[in-house]
Design a protein around this motif. Structure first.
Motif, PDB file in Angstrom:
ATOM      1  N   MET A  53       0.358  -0.876  -0.129  1.00 19.66           N
ATOM      2  CA  MET A  53       0.277  -0.764  -0.486  1.00 19.66           C
ATOM      3  C   MET A  53       0.880   1.851  -0.023  1.00 19.66           C
ATOM      4  O   MET A  53       1.775   1.409   0.639  1.00 19.66           O
ATOM      5  CB  MET A  53      -0.619   0.238   0.743  1.00 19.66           C
ATOM      6  CG  MET A  53      -2.004   1.918   1.435  1.00 19.66           C
ATOM      7  SD  MET A  53      -3.569   0.818   1.660  1.00 19.66           S
ATOM      8  CE  MET A  53      -4.233  -0.981   1.649  1.00 19.66           C
ATOM      9  N   PRO A  54       0.783   2.313  -0.778  1.00 19.14           N
ATOM     10  CA  PRO A  54       1.028   3.882  -0.906  1.00 19.14           C
ATOM     11  C   PRO A  54       1.297   4.345   0.604  1.00 19.14           C
ATOM     12  O   PRO A  54       0.658   3.812   1.432  1.00 19.14           O
ATOM     13  CB  PRO A  54       0.837   4.727  -1.587  1.00 19.14           C
ATOM     14  CG  PRO A  54      -0.101   3.715  -2.102  1.00 19.14           C
ATOM     15  CD  PRO A  54      -0.978   2.251  -1.376  1.00 19.14           C
ATOM     16  N   GLN A  55       2.592   5.013   0.248  1.00 20.19           N
ATOM     17  CA  GLN A  55       2.845   5.495   1.615  1.00 20.19           C
ATOM     18  C   GLN A  55       2.837   7.285   0.968  1.00 20.19           C
ATOM     19  O   GLN A  55       2.917   7.601   0.289  1.00 20.19           O
ATOM     20  CB  GLN A  55       3.750   5.090   2.315  1.00 20.19           C
ATOM     21  CG  GLN A  55       4.391   4.174   2.808  1.00 20.19           C
ATOM     22  CD  GLN A  55       3.338   3.821   4.742  1.00 20.19           C
ATOM     23  OE1 GLN A  55       3.177   4.644   5.053  1.00 20.19           O
ATOM     24  NE2 GLN A  55       3.171   2.982   4.034  1.00 20.19           N
ATOM     25  N   TYR A  56       2.022   8.379   1.869  1.00 21.40           N
ATOM     26  CA  TYR A  56       1.732   9.444   2.161  1.00 21.40           C
ATOM     27  C   TYR A  56       2.669  10.343   3.109  1.00 21.40           C
ATOM     28  O   TYR A  56       2.835   9.974   3.718  1.00 21.40           O
ATOM     29  CB  TYR A  56       1.187   9.634   1.569  1.00 21.40           C
ATOM     30  CG  TYR A  56      -0.096   9.231   0.595  1.00 21.40           C
ATOM     31  CD1 TYR A  56       0.103   8.959  -1.030  1.00 21.40           C
ATOM     32  CD2 TYR A  56      -1.022   8.094   0.409  1.00 21.40           C
ATOM     33  CE1 TYR A  56      -0.942   8.294  -1.721  1.00 21.40           C
ATOM     34  CE2 TYR A  56      -1.892   7.582   0.374  1.00 21.40           C
ATOM     35  CZ  TYR A  56      -1.422   7.598  -1.558  1.00 21.40           C
ATOM     36  OH  TYR A  56      -2.033   7.036  -2.642  1.00 21.40           O
ATOM     37  N   SER A  57       3.628  11.341   2.920  1.00 24.52           N
ATOM     38  CA  SER A  57       3.824  11.899   3.377  1.00 24.52           C
ATOM     39  C   SER A  57       2.871  13.609   4.323  1.00 24.52           C
ATOM     40  O   SER A  57       3.196  13.977   4.881  1.00 24.52           O
ATOM     41  CB  SER A  57       5.717  12.781   2.402  1.00 24.52           C
ATOM     42  OG  SER A  57       6.338  12.008   2.493  1.00 24.52           O
TER      43      SER A  57
END
Length: 104
Positions: free
Chosen positions: A1-5
């Motif tokens: 799953m993508p990680q967002y900042s």
């Protein structure tokens, strides 16, 4: 799953992937302004859940949830409501289905 900042990065990326509708909590149900309709939480499946830094919140984080309605409509909801009514937010959130067919 993508990680967002950031919160805005998470929302923009999810919108680009098809989560074009928005769900907000109103009177214990979810309302989608784009569709002008109320959706019972039991009719939504939680597909994604992302926690991102948010220095403007008490907890320092905010969550973004990817939801699918039974008709394959994709939308998102944020944990912003939970800052004001944690119990109400959890009561609605527990009623979602998950991708494994269980409640959230």
């Amino acid at each position: 799953m993508p990680q967002y900042s950031t919160f805005s990065e998470a929302i923009a990326a999810m919108r680009d992937r098809g989560y074009i509708h928005t769900f907000t909590i109103q009177k214990g149900e979810l309302f989608c302004p784009e569709l002008s309709m109320t959706v019972p939480p039991e009719q939504l499946t939680l597909i994604e859940r992302h926690e991102v830094p948010s220095p403007d919140t008490i907890s320092g984080t905010r969550e973004v949830f990817g939801l699918r309605a039974g008709d394959l409509t994709l939308g998102l909801m944020t944990s912003t409501y939970g800052e004001y009514d944690a119990e109400g937010f959890e009561a609605v959130f527990r009623r979602f289905k998950t991708t494994k067919g269980k409640s959230a």
